[in-house]
Design a protein around this motif. Sequence first.
Motif, PDB file in Angstrom:
ATOM      1  N   THR A  28     -44.508  -8.345  53.255  1.00  0.00           N
ATOM      2  CA  THR A  28     -44.013  -9.703  53.515  1.00  0.00           C
ATOM      3  C   THR A  28     -44.812 -10.766  52.774  1.00  0.00           C
ATOM      4  OG1 THR A  28     -45.409  -9.943  55.494  1.00  0.00           O
ATOM      5  CG2 THR A  28     -43.183  -9.028  55.798  1.00  0.00           C
ATOM      6  N   ALA A  29     -45.613 -10.349  51.790  1.00  0.00           N
ATOM      7  CA  ALA A  29     -46.454 -11.289  51.027  1.00  0.00           C
ATOM      8  C   ALA A  29     -47.348 -12.089  51.971  1.00  0.00           C
ATOM      9  CB  ALA A  29     -45.596 -12.222  50.177  1.00  0.00           C
ATOM     10  N   HIS A  30     -47.878 -11.428  52.983  1.00  0.00           N
ATOM     11  CA  HIS A  30     -48.809 -11.981  53.967  1.00  0.00           C
ATOM     12  C   HIS A  30     -48.198 -13.090  54.816  1.00  0.00           C
ATOM     13  CE1 HIS A  30     -52.320  -9.697  52.558  1.00  0.00           C
ATOM     14  NE2 HIS A  30     -51.769  -9.833  51.355  1.00  0.00           N
ATOM     15  N   LEU A  31     -46.868 -13.090  54.948  1.00  0.00           N
ATOM     16  CA  LEU A  31     -46.224 -14.007  55.884  1.00  0.00           C
ATOM     17  C   LEU A  31     -46.397 -13.528  57.320  1.00  0.00           C
ATOM     18  CD1 LEU A  31     -42.900 -14.811  53.975  1.00  0.00           C
ATOM     19  CD2 LEU A  31     -44.940 -16.257  54.193  1.00  0.00           C
ATOM     20  N   LEU A  32     -46.441 -12.215  57.502  1.00  0.00           N
ATOM     21  CA  LEU A  32     -46.691 -11.625  58.815  1.00  0.00           C
ATOM     22  C   LEU A  32     -47.984 -10.825  58.749  1.00  0.00           C
ATOM     23  CD1 LEU A  32     -43.175 -10.324  59.914  1.00  0.00           C
ATOM     24  CD2 LEU A  32     -44.496 -12.145  60.999  1.00  0.00           C
ATOM     25  N   THR A  33     -48.923 -11.168  59.580  1.00  0.00           N
ATOM     26  CA  THR A  33     -50.215 -10.469  59.580  1.00  0.00           C
ATOM     27  C   THR A  33     -50.686 -10.273  61.016  1.00  0.00           C
ATOM     28  OG1 THR A  33     -51.435 -12.567  59.414  1.00  0.00           O
ATOM     29  CG2 THR A  33     -50.893 -11.439  57.344  1.00  0.00           C
ATOM     30  N   GLY A  34     -51.652  -9.385  61.182  1.00  0.00           N
ATOM     31  CA  GLY A  34     -52.290  -9.190  62.479  1.00  0.00           C
ATOM     32  C   GLY A  34     -51.351  -8.670  63.551  1.00  0.00           C
ATOM     33  N   HIS A  35     -51.677  -8.996  64.798  1.00  0.00           N
ATOM     34  CA  HIS A  35     -50.911  -8.469  65.928  1.00  0.00           C
ATOM     35  C   HIS A  35     -49.460  -8.944  65.954  1.00  0.00           C
ATOM     36  CE1 HIS A  35     -49.998  -6.760  69.774  1.00  0.00           C
ATOM     37  NE2 HIS A  35     -49.745  -7.953  70.295  1.00  0.00           N
ATOM     38  N   PRO A  36     -49.149 -10.184  65.543  1.00  0.00           N
ATOM     39  CA  PRO A  36     -47.723 -10.550  65.515  1.00  0.00           C
ATOM     40  C   PRO A  36     -46.878  -9.590  64.683  1.00  0.00           C
ATOM     41  CG  PRO A  36     -49.075 -12.509  65.279  1.00  0.00           C
ATOM     42  CD  PRO A  36     -50.009 -11.337  65.217  1.00  0.00           C
ATOM     43  N   ALA A  37     -47.460  -9.038  63.618  1.00  0.00           N
ATOM     44  CA  ALA A  37     -46.716  -8.093  62.782  1.00  0.00           C
ATOM     45  C   ALA A  37     -46.422  -6.810  63.545  1.00  0.00           C
ATOM     46  CB  ALA A  37     -47.514  -7.787  61.514  1.00  0.00           C
ATOM     47  N   THR A  38     -47.430  -6.258  64.200  1.00  0.00           N
ATOM     48  CA  THR A  38     -47.203  -5.012  64.943  1.00  0.00           C
ATOM     49  C   THR A  38     -46.360  -5.258  66.196  1.00  0.00           C
ATOM     50  OG1 THR A  38     -49.383  -5.323  65.971  1.00  0.00           O
ATOM     51  CG2 THR A  38     -49.246  -3.812  64.117  1.00  0.00           C
ATOM     52  N   PHE A  39     -46.445  -6.459  66.752  1.00  0.00           N
ATOM     53  CA  PHE A  39     -45.611  -6.780  67.914  1.00  0.00           C
ATOM     54  C   PHE A  39     -44.132  -6.772  67.528  1.00  0.00           C
ATOM     55  CE2 PHE A  39     -43.464  -9.612  70.892  1.00  0.00           C
ATOM     56  CZ  PHE A  39     -43.942  -9.158  72.113  1.00  0.00           C
ATOM     57  N   LEU A  40     -43.801  -7.377  66.390  1.00  0.00           N
ATOM     58  CA  LEU A  40     -42.412  -7.361  65.914  1.00  0.00           C
ATOM     59  C   LEU A  40     -41.969  -5.936  65.575  1.00  0.00           C
ATOM     60  CD1 LEU A  40     -42.316 -10.560  63.674  1.00  0.00           C
ATOM     61  CD2 LEU A  40     -41.301 -10.243  65.948  1.00  0.00           C
ATOM     62  N   LEU A  41     -42.887  -5.156  64.995  1.00  0.00           N
ATOM     63  CA  LEU A  41     -42.564  -3.754  64.706  1.00  0.00           C
ATOM     64  C   LEU A  41     -42.299  -2.990  65.993  1.00  0.00           C
ATOM     65  CD1 LEU A  41     -42.335  -1.358  62.760  1.00  0.00           C
ATOM     66  CD2 LEU A  41     -44.831  -1.084  62.926  1.00  0.00           C
ATOM     67  N   ALA A  42     -43.084  -3.261  67.014  1.00  0.00           N
ATOM     68  CA  ALA A  42     -42.887  -2.607  68.305  1.00  0.00           C
ATOM     69  C   ALA A  42     -41.527  -2.969  68.899  1.00  0.00           C
ATOM     70  CB  ALA A  42     -44.005  -2.981  69.266  1.00  0.00           C
ATOM     71  N   LEU A  43     -41.145  -4.239  68.788  1.00  0.00           N
ATOM     72  CA  LEU A  43     -39.831  -4.655  69.276  1.00  0.00           C
ATOM     73  C   LEU A  43     -38.710  -3.914  68.550  1.00  0.00           C
ATOM     74  CD1 LEU A  43     -40.141  -8.538  69.724  1.00  0.00           C
ATOM     75  CD2 LEU A  43     -39.948  -6.803  71.512  1.00  0.00           C
TER      76      LEU A  43
END
Length: 204
Positions: A66-81
Amino acid sequence: MHRHLRFVRRTIEKLEDETIAFAARHGLRMLRVSLGIVFVWFAVPKFKPGLSAVDTLAQDTIAALTAHLLTGHPATFLLALLELAIGIGLVTGLFLRLTLAGLMFQMAGTLTPLALFPEQTWKAPLVLSLEGQFIVKNLVLIAAGIAVAGSLGRAGLTSRHPAIPATARHARAGRPAALHLRHESEQTDPGRPAGRQSDASTST
């Protein structure tokens, strides 16, 4: 002696036929539900930071894609969803086409670390690290998703294309292709004993 051998053979053939029939009727449903359970199992730990063993790799991959638009826990949270939605869709069978599209999208992303982070996923040429092995096993999940997707339009495909082999039509109807082929071969084999033909026609 021959009577006992015939009895044993017929018993084995009946057991084989029933097993094939069960697989033809329920195999794809079992595959779909078990695939959904796996996705739910993968999703749940990602909702809590650091609980999933692949948190860091997943965050780095999403950041790179995502060219560092999504990083850290928000990224894995969206992946989990996403994974949870895929899992629920597979288990329930609801919105299955959309679910399978999401599955293929998510699975394509899971393979990218093999190219994006070779130092983490490869130990040597053609030798995967533990993380790499975890990624490559997704090929089995992709194949399972393709198998489930292939069952969606089989009835319509068969009706539009009558040239599709009869085995596919019998599989859709719940009749195992192997039983159909055995029945046809027994009917067309002039050298086969008549008693065995009658047995086969009765069993089918």
